[in-house]
Structure formats: C-alpha cells, structure tokens
Design an enzyme around this catalytic site. Structure first.
Site, PDB file in Angstrom:
ATOM      1  N   GLY A 276     -43.459 -67.304  75.545  1.00  0.00           N
ATOM      2  CA  GLY A 276     -42.089 -67.085  75.112  1.00  0.00           C
ATOM      3  C   GLY A 276     -41.952 -66.462  73.744  1.00  0.00           C
ATOM      4  O   GLY A 276     -40.837 -66.436  73.191  1.00  0.00           O
ATOM      5  N   ASP A 277     -43.031 -65.947  73.175  1.00  0.00           N
ATOM      6  CA  ASP A 277     -42.985 -65.218  71.904  1.00  0.00           C
ATOM      7  C   ASP A 277     -44.169 -64.253  71.906  1.00  0.00           C
ATOM      8  O   ASP A 277     -44.582 -63.808  72.976  1.00  0.00           O
ATOM      9  CB  ASP A 277     -43.020 -66.188  70.716  1.00  0.00           C
ATOM     10  CG  ASP A 277     -42.312 -65.633  69.478  1.00  0.00           C
ATOM     11  OD1 ASP A 277     -42.759 -64.578  68.983  1.00  0.00           O
ATOM     12  OD2 ASP A 277     -41.334 -66.227  69.010  1.00  0.00           O
ATOM     13  N   ASP A 278     -44.723 -63.917  70.737  1.00  0.00           N
ATOM     14  CA  ASP A 278     -45.863 -63.006  70.715  1.00  0.00           C
ATOM     15  C   ASP A 278     -47.042 -63.591  71.492  1.00  0.00           C
ATOM     16  O   ASP A 278     -47.395 -64.760  71.302  1.00  0.00           O
ATOM     17  CB  ASP A 278     -46.309 -62.753  69.270  1.00  0.00           C
ATOM     18  CG  ASP A 278     -45.249 -62.032  68.455  1.00  0.00           C
ATOM     19  OD1 ASP A 278     -44.640 -61.089  68.969  1.00  0.00           O
ATOM     20  OD2 ASP A 278     -45.045 -62.423  67.286  1.00  0.00           O
TER      21      ASP A 278
END
Length: 486
Positions: A276-278
């Site tokens: 859900g991010d990098d």
C-alpha cells in the site's frame, strides 16, 4: 515465491539479444511471460501461503549446530495462545550458544500468536511450511522505543514509537528464513486507528533490525504490516532474497515493502512485492536529524523484482535522504498496475545527496508515471530544519527502459535551488496512453540522451546517436515543462 527464472528472467537479463525482429514483439512476449509468472504465483497462493504443488514437505534443514523447536519452549500454534514467552525463551537459549556457532529456532506449522520479541546474534529463525507468526493486534502489548536518531521524532507523532514485531539491534549473523512460512502483522486494526487519528505514537514496522551486520532474510512471506514492512536501519551486509511482501494496495497506509535506511552493502533480489505504499524506499534520515546523524545509504543492488504500488511508487529514493544515497544499481524490474514506477523525492531542508544511481532493464506495464524526480516533497519533522539545506542530485542513469500503457513516461522536476545534473537516458521505448505533446516533462535538468528515445525527450538534454556522436545540443536546461494535469 516469484523467482526471476525461465523466460522472464532470461529476457530481463539479456535485453540486447532478443530472438525477435522488433521490440514490440519482444515486449508482447515478455509481458505474456510476466503474466504467466504472476498467474503461477497466484495459483500457488492460498490464503497468502505459497504451497509447493506436488513437492513433498521437507523437514527443516539444520542451519546451525543446535536446532530448537518452538514447542520445546511451550509454544502452542492454535492462533489464540500468546507465545511471546516461548519465543523469548528460545531466543535466550540461543544467545548462550554464540561461541558454538549459534542456534536455530524452528517455528513448525501452525498459527503462532505473539507480541513483539527480540532476536539475538548467531541466530536462525526458521519458518516451516504453513507456519504463521501472528502479531497480536492490541497495542498495549507493543513496547515503546525512543525515536530513531536520524529522525529525531516519531515518524507520525513526536516522541517514542512502537517497536517492531520482530526486532533486533546491535546484532551480527542473523538469518530469518524458511520454507515460505509467513510473518503476518495483522495490520488492519492499526490502519483503521491511524486513519481515525486515535494513535498517540508512530506505528511499528513488522521486522526492524538496527545497527547490525551480516543479515540474511530469505524464502518467507511478510504481510499486512502495521507500518513499514522490513526496515533495516544503519546495517551492513544485508541480503534479502526470495521474499514475498504483501499488503492491500489501497487503505493500508505506509506499508512500504523494504526500506533500507542508512544501510551499506545490501542486496535485494528475486522478490515479489505488492503493498500500500512504496515497494522499496531507500532512506537515510530526515532533515536536520539525518544531516547530523550523517550515515548514507550506499552500495545497494536491487534486481530481479516484480513490484506493484497503486498509491506510491515501485522503487523510491527518499524522501528522507538527508544522510545521502549513492552507488545504487536497480536492474531487471517489472512494475505493473502502479501509480509510479521509479521515483526520487526530496525537498529544500533535506540536505544530503542522491548520486551515482543506475537504473537498467526496466519494464513498466499500466503505470501512470514511469520515472519521477521531485524536489518539492515538503514534509518536515518540525520547524527546526534549515530551508537552505539544498540536496544535491546528479549522476543518474536510465538504460534500456520499456513500457506499455504509461500515461507520463518521464517527469523530472528540478528547481533553481535544486537543479538536477548529469542525467542520462539510453535506449528507451515506452508506449503511452495519453496522446499529448509534452509527456516527457522537465524542469531545471541537465544531461544527455543516447540512442533511440521514445517518446521524444524534452529540450534540456544533449542528444547523441547510438555511436556516441553529438546530434543536437540542449536548447535550455531551466525551462519548466511540468504538467500535473496529465
């Protein structure tokens, strides 16, 4: 695990010698191979666990002179019994074996609920097939720790931060491996409380190892971390290999996959990451705290990965890079269904540098922005930073880039205070979805393009043919051609 073998691995590793007449045909074949790899991975994944389709379950190998099983210390794998004391007793027994080569703690099949626990030196934590270490969700079981010195501030709140589920510091010779067992952070309650703004401290990572060396993490699945998933901090000689990292691609805030932070001599290879991010974010401290701490991330190789990030980027550098980032090689990467593929992000106040970065053999599929360099990522730990601490960005190369379904292939946004120097593009062909003239966007950048570059680059670059002969000088390096409406 998704291993970069067979057709996909061969083509990523041999982009200049395809047995095809055109790159279009090569890309089509490559993407079919990539999808096939993903489908195989998904078929072999049941409720987050990789099954070994027809391969007999093997007993855990003896990787240390002494091997313990968690059940010897009272562990109960029913998903309900709290096993923190069993893990602690196992680690304590191994801590006495350092001068004998250490010990292995095997986690057998089962669901092993636990609060955070610490590792020790000369230890192997081995997860058997269908072994799941489950994080307890109640934050009262999660101890608080001081803020990291290069951040000077809990990343989300001032003051102390929650520890990680699996934690270690000042260690040497630590292995976390297995037959693809799982470490599950059960981050859903943390994500909800974060969005509701009812947490008083920064969430803890799933696995965090500080001030340590000779670390190997391999052949496991990490999933649903409360915060960053794997966070090696100020470590040397770290290998991450054959690891699957998973979190929902939406509504799982800050669940970065791997965040090398002030690390030196690190290898990340043969991994599948969808979070859900990098997927990966290389860091080295935040503003004045990172400048004072002064530990760069350097000598890092990232290769043979399939990554996805719907809200951030496949592979990032920064934005916390105040100690510097240098000598990084990113190669043989497939980024699919993502907001951005490669990103470097920084801002006035960061200081530090990003230099000697090479990206090679990249494939983008259905990515909104392919390559991003952003110099106004203005998130700061407080008012005490120096707004005139300008980072230095230079010596960045992109070689052999292919893509399909990309909205904006390149967006490089330097500024008068933070110009970007000596950027090279060599052999790039990216199919776009947005038929607008200015989709290779530049501002305050200097560099060169070599060979075939499609779509056509901006005028900030000197142009050379494939033999290295100058074709055209740059028209202007300071023209701003950034359009965020695309």
């Amino acid at each position: 695990m998704v291993e970069n073998s067979g057709v996909l691995g061969w083509f990523l590793l041999n982009p200049k010698t395809p047995p095809f007449a055109s790159h279009k045909t090569l890309f089509a074949f490559l993407w079919v191979a990539a999808l096939a790899s993903l489908f195989v991975w998904q078929r072999n994944t049941i409720s987050g666990f990789l099954v070994l389709g027809g391969v007999p379950v093997q007993p855990p190998p003896k990787l240390r002179p002494v091997v313990f099983c968690l059940t010897e210390f009272g562990g109960v794998g029913d998903g309900v019994t709290l096993n923190t004391e069993a893990f602690e007793r196992g680690v304590r027994a191994i801590s006495k074996l350092g001068n004998k080569g250490g010990g292995q703690l095997t986690v057998p099949p089962g669901r092993w609920l636990t609060a955070p626990f610490n590792l020790t030196s000369h230890m192997t934590l081995f997860l058997a097939p269908d072994a799941v270490i489950l994080a307890i969700q109640d934050e009262k079981y999660w101890p608080l720790m001081p803020a990291l010195p290069s951040y000077g501030y809990g990343r989300e709140h001032p003051g102390p931060r929650y520890t990680s589920l699996i934690h270690g510091q000042n260690l040497r010779d630590v292995v976390i491996t297995g037959h693809n067992g799982t470490i599950n952070g059960q981050g859903q309650t943390w994500w909800t409380k974060y969005r509701q703004k009812i947490l008083n401290h920064t969430r803890g990572p799933l696995v965090q190892i500080l001030w340590s060396s000779d670390i190997v993490i391999s052949n496991i699945t990490l999933r649903d971390s409360p915060f960053w998933t794997l966070h090696p901090y100020d470590c040397k000689n770290v290998t991450v290999k054959n690891v699957t990292i998973l979190a929902p691609v939406y509504h799982a805030p800050n669940t970065d996959g791997i965040d090398p932070d002030s690390c030196e001599d690190m290898l990340i290879e043969d991994c599948y990451i969808s979070v859900g991010d990098d997927a990966i974010a290389i860091k080295s401290g935040w503003d004045q705290y990172g400048i004072t701490y002064g530990r760069p991330s350097k000598n890092i190789v990232i290769r043979n990965l399939v990554v996805r990030s719907n809200v951030s980027a496949g592979i990032s550098i920064g934005s916390e890079m105040s100690g510097g980032v240098s000598n990084v090689l990113v190669e043989n990467i497939l980024v699919w269904e993502s907001r951005r593929a490669m990103r470097i992000k920084t801002a006035p106040g960061r200081g530090g540098y990003v230099r000697q970065i090479t990206y090679r053999n990249l494939v983008f599929k259905n990515v909104r922005v392919g390559i991003v360099i952003k110099t106004d990522y203005n998130e700061h730990p407080g008012a005490g930073y120096d707004p005139k601490a300008f980072p230095i960005l230079r010596d960045i190369r992109f070689i052999n880039i292919r893509g399909q379904g990309v909205r904006v292939p390149v967006r490089i946004q330097g500024s008068e205070q933070i110009p970007i120097r000596n950027v090279t593009f060599q052999n790039m062909k990216v199919g776009t979805t947005y038929k607008k003239k200015h989709i290779f966007q530049c501002a305050f950048v200097q560099g060169q393009v070599i060979g075939t570059i499609s779509p056509s680059p901006c005028d900030s670059f000197d142009r050379y043919d494939e033999q290295g002969k100058l074709v055209k000088h740059a028209a202007s390096q300071n023209v701003t051609d950034i359009d965020y409406e695309i």
